[in-house]
Design a protein around this motif. Sequence first.
Motif, short mmCIF file in Angstrom:
data_model
loop_
_atom_site.label_atom_id
_atom_site.label_comp_id
_atom_site.label_asym_id
_atom_site.label_seq_id
_atom_site.Cartn_x
_atom_site.Cartn_y
_atom_site.Cartn_z
N VAL A 1 38.47 43.52 32.01
CA VAL A 1 38.80 44.90 32.43
C VAL A 1 38.07 45.17 33.74
O VAL A 1 38.59 45.82 34.64
N HIS A 2 36.86 44.62 33.84
CA HIS A 2 36.16 44.52 35.13
C HIS A 2 36.32 43.08 35.62
O HIS A 2 35.95 42.14 34.91
N GLY A 3 36.88 42.92 36.82
CA GLY A 3 37.32 41.61 37.26
C GLY A 3 36.23 40.56 37.41
O GLY A 3 36.51 39.36 37.34
N ASN A 4 34.99 41.00 37.61
CA ASN A 4 33.90 40.02 37.79
C ASN A 4 33.21 39.69 36.48
O ASN A 4 32.21 38.97 36.47
N GLU A 5 33.72 40.20 35.35
CA GLU A 5 33.10 39.96 34.05
C GLU A 5 33.99 39.00 33.28
O GLU A 5 34.90 39.40 32.57
N LYS A 6 33.72 37.70 33.45
CA LYS A 6 34.71 36.69 33.06
C LYS A 6 34.44 36.02 31.71
O LYS A 6 35.22 35.19 31.27
N MET B 1 32.01 45.37 23.82
CA MET B 1 30.87 44.48 23.66
C MET B 1 30.43 44.02 25.04
O MET B 1 31.22 43.55 25.84
N GLU B 2 29.16 44.23 25.32
CA GLU B 2 28.55 43.72 26.55
C GLU B 2 27.88 42.40 26.15
O GLU B 2 26.93 42.39 25.37
N CYS B 3 28.41 41.30 26.65
CA CYS B 3 28.02 39.97 26.14
C CYS B 3 26.76 39.43 26.84
O CYS B 3 26.45 38.25 26.70
N LEU C 1 35.75 43.12 25.90
CA LEU C 1 34.62 42.23 26.19
C LEU C 1 34.18 42.34 27.65
O LEU C 1 34.98 42.13 28.57
N HIS C 2 32.92 42.66 27.84
CA HIS C 2 32.34 42.85 29.18
C HIS C 2 31.04 42.06 29.31
O HIS C 2 30.49 41.56 28.34
N SER C 3 30.51 42.02 30.56
CA SER C 3 29.12 41.64 30.79
C SER C 3 28.54 42.66 31.74
O SER C 3 29.27 43.50 32.26
N TYR C 4 27.23 42.65 31.96
CA TYR C 4 26.65 43.71 32.78
C TYR C 4 25.65 43.21 33.81
O TYR C 4 25.27 42.03 33.80
N VAL D 1 35.60 40.81 41.82
CA VAL D 1 34.98 42.13 42.00
C VAL D 1 35.22 42.97 40.74
O VAL D 1 36.09 42.66 39.94
N ARG D 2 34.43 44.03 40.60
CA ARG D 2 34.52 44.89 39.42
C ARG D 2 35.90 45.55 39.32
O ARG D 2 36.51 45.59 38.27
N PHE D 3 36.36 46.09 40.43
CA PHE D 3 37.70 46.68 40.48
C PHE D 3 38.18 46.66 41.92
O PHE D 3 37.40 46.36 42.84
ZN LIG Z 1 32.28 45.93 32.45
#
Ligand SMILES: [Zn+2]
Length: 319
Positions: A47-52, A202-204, A133-136, A92-94
């Motif tokens: 959903v955020h492009g840099n969170e793969k 979920m922030e992985c 599913l995200h990362s931060y 990038v994030r967006f």
């Molecule tokens: Zn995110």
Amino acid sequence: MYQKLIIQLLHEYPFPNTTTTMEDTQLDIHSFEGAAQGPSFTALGAVHGNEKCGTEALMRILKHIEDGDIEIIAGKFTTIPICNPRAYKQDVRFVERNLNRFMSPKENPEHYEDHLDNVICPVLDQTDFLLDLHSYTSQGEPFVFLGCLKQEDLKFSKALGVPRFIYGWADAMKKSDDVTDKHQAMGTTEYAREQGSVALTMECGTHGYERAVDFAFEAVLNALEYLKIAKVNPDLHITDLPNKNRFNIKMSGMHLKKKDGDFTDNWTNMHPVEAGTVIARYDDGEELIMPKDGYIVLPNRKAPIGHEWFFLGVEDPLE
Ligand SMILES: [Zn+2]
């Protein structure tokens, strides 16, 4: 039954000032229906492009479904491994609008991400359970964002196998004096909850954390089993993930970065901070001070001006 839908955005959007390619104007939606009755479950990646990490985990899940190690037996499993294809490609994030804010179907789409809303929202309308599913950015452990404390949400979140929880994000956003448009606090999960879903982010872990994909993969496997949607080959489970004690934080506030300034320390996510501690200082001398004993949540030292700089929270027993 397996269905792969490829949605083309190409004809709906002029893409000014950019070179359009097929890859970043199509969304792949995979869905699998079991023979028996059951709930519908949707898992989203990038959903955020840099969170793969979510994308990689979901591709792994798809491969195991293809191989027969995951058998969809009931209900419906849907996944969009790359929700923001252009941002994913550009790492990038967006691109034009944070896809995870102001999310809703758009009658007159303006931004690239508005077109994505119009594809993703109808998928969310039809899901009983959502895992996004995200990362931060900051250093820290994987955790689950809970939207509310209903029993069903708590049970689903515990089933994922992640011991850390943060809740009250949307409230913290809405309560913040820095946020003037309350629709800002509308991400994938907030949107899905409004349609009656049990929805979790979920922030992985930190971007690039080497176990993030494993955490994400294990969470999706656990969700598929918990919801009795799939029969899973037990060998697929990842058994050596770091397992900490349960720990919950209730978010209590949010600060946008308003002008040039910096943190007073290299804060990590869920870092404890005593009342009176100066958390950040603007270049003109204004200080942001911890109002009561609690925790820093999702600090983003490099946030651009006008964006979320850090959240605050307090420990909460949650049971
Ligand atoms: Zn995110």
